[in-house]
Design an enzyme around this catalytic site. Structure first.
Site, PDB file in Angstrom:
ATOM      1  N   ASP A 182      -8.847   0.176   5.656  1.00  0.00           N
ATOM      2  CA  ASP A 182      -8.696   1.474   6.324  1.00  0.00           C
ATOM      3  C   ASP A 182      -8.267   2.591   5.377  1.00  0.00           C
ATOM      4  O   ASP A 182      -8.487   3.770   5.676  1.00  0.00           O
ATOM      5  CB  ASP A 182      -7.646   1.354   7.437  1.00  0.00           C
ATOM      6  CG  ASP A 182      -6.283   0.933   6.870  1.00  0.00           C
ATOM      7  OD1 ASP A 182      -6.231  -0.043   6.097  1.00  0.00           O
ATOM      8  OD2 ASP A 182      -5.275   1.593   7.191  1.00  0.00           O
TER       9      ASP A 182
ATOM     10  N   THR B 125       0.868  -1.182   0.000  1.00  0.00           N
ATOM     11  CA  THR B 125       0.000   0.000   0.000  1.00  0.00           C
ATOM     12  C   THR B 125       0.903   1.231   0.000  1.00  0.00           C
ATOM     13  O   THR B 125       2.002   1.182   0.550  1.00  0.00           O
ATOM     14  CB  THR B 125      -0.870  -0.014   1.277  1.00  0.00           C
ATOM     15  OG1 THR B 125      -1.848  -1.018   1.128  1.00  0.00           O
ATOM     16  CG2 THR B 125      -1.548   1.324   1.533  1.00  0.00           C
TER      17      THR B 125
HETATM   18  N1  ASP Z   1      -4.235  -1.231   4.940  1.00  0.00           N
HETATM   19  C1  ASP Z   1      -4.535  -1.871   3.701  1.00  0.00           C
HETATM   20  C2  ASP Z   1      -5.897  -2.533   3.815  1.00  0.00           C
HETATM   21  O1  ASP Z   1      -6.170  -3.130   4.828  1.00  0.00           O
HETATM   22  C3  ASP Z   1      -3.543  -2.894   3.297  1.00  0.00           C
HETATM   23  C4  ASP Z   1      -2.093  -2.494   3.411  1.00  0.00           C
HETATM   24  O2  ASP Z   1      -1.776  -1.465   3.992  1.00  0.00           O
HETATM   25  O3  ASP Z   1      -1.230  -3.199   2.888  1.00  0.00           O
HETATM   26  O4  ASP Z   1      -6.633  -2.485   2.864  1.00  0.00           O
END
Ligand code: ASP
Length: 327
Positions: free
Chosen positions: A226, A195
């Site tokens: 999130d 991400t």
């Molecule tokens: N936070 C992101 C989600 O849960 C995933 C990530 O940060 O890799 O969609």
């Protein structure tokens, strides 16, 4: 009196020596260690993070608003297949790429976000358009796509987001899941790489933050994490900007990005202590991940409780630092 003047000089010198960060980025937290990342990959990740930092820094140098810096840095990472955002996004259980993004401006505390879009080339631009040109904060799925199209953003076929690496990742997770019957194997070494997020401080002292993702591999039922949730994945006010990465459910439950700001405002904690305590809380709940945060004085925190986090920062004088692993 003589000593007082001397002391003032010493303090002023010390303050000057403090580096003032103007842009900080992340490219995701997870099982990032020297065993999982090859030497070539390491070079490629570092180069892309540097390119993103330079793109954002150029905006700040040109006197542009911090929103432009956040957007430019994130677009570089969205356009790279290395990260789980834009091209290179992870797959849903059904073999689709559903993208989430959010952006926020500290001065006005205005924000925009999109969730579950499948054909907008740069979801961060859609989030920005929601903030600037709609009365809403969060648009989802077909509605968000229609809005993006009406805004004249570049639309692509969903096939654009397909990458072999991520597809293989899905297949391997599904195989493991089938063997385990009904439980998703979250120990898969590559399950939450990449991400992306950015926080910037412009020449006028205004902070902005943004986050963009494909979410978590093998997600289903139109799951939203999130990253597009203001207060969880992204938050910024006049004091501090934050972008999160990690196991999204835990970041939502702990209102993670806002909690960093709240600890600073109400608890008078420093940026690094706030981030550390929020991550400790997430760990206590059973989650993990990382966060980047930048305060109005240019103090930075890039912390995580996973094995690594792709991260980088640039200071006022253009000095770049990029890191992948735990120190
Ligand atoms: N936070 C992101 C989600 O849960 C995933 C990530 O940060 O890799 O969609």
């Amino acid at each position: 009196m003589k000593y007082l003047v001397l002391l003032l000089f010493v303090v002023a010198g010390w303050l000057n020596a403090q580096e003032k960060y103007v842009l900080v980025i992340h490219g995701g937290a997870g099982t990032i260690n020297q065993e999982n990342v090859s030497a070539e990959e390491e070079v490629a990740y570092k180069a892309k993070l540097e390119e993103a930092l330079k793109a954002g820094y150029a905006e700040i140098q040109a006197g542009e608003n911090s929103l432009e810096a956040v957007q430019s840095a994130i677009m570089v990472l969205e356009n790279s297949p290395l990260f789980n955002a834009g091209k290179g996004a992870v797959f849903t259980h059904d073999g689709r790429n559903e993208l989430d993004a959010s952006i926020m401006y500290g001065k006005t505390e205005n924000a925009g976000a999109v969730a579950g879009v499948t054909n907008v080339k740069n979801p961060i631009l859609a989030a920005r358009a929601v903030m600037d040109n709609s009365p809403h904060v969060l648009l989802s799925r077909e509605g968000a796509e229609l809005f993006a199209k009406e805004q004249g953003l570049e639309m692509v076929s969903p096939v654009y987001f397909w990458t072999e690496r991520r597809f293989k990742q899905l297949q391997s997770i599904v195989e493991k899941e089938e063997k385990k019957v009904g439980s998703i194997d979250l120990d898969y070494p590559d399950w939450k790489f990449g991400t992306v997020g950015a926080v910037a401080l412009d020449q006028e002292g205004n902070l902005s933050a943004g986050t963009s993702t494909g979410g978590m591999s093998n997600k289903r039922w139109a799951r939203i994490g999130d990253s597009p949730i203001i207060g969880a994945g992204t938050y910024v006010n006049g004091e501090v900007g934050v972008s999160s990465t990690g196991w999204g459910e835990y970041y939502i439950r702990s209102v993670a990005a806002y909690d960093v700001a709240a600890r600073m405002m109400y608890g008078k904690q420093s940026v690094s202590r706030s981030v550390k305590e929020v991550l400790n809380h997430i760990e206590k709940l059973g989650g993990n991940g990382g966060m980047i945060a930048l305060d109005k004085n240019g103090n930075v925190s890039m912390d995580f409780n996973t094995q690594g986090m792709f991260r980088g920062a640039i200071t006022e004088d253009g000095k770049i630092t990029v890191e992948l692993y735990k120190k």
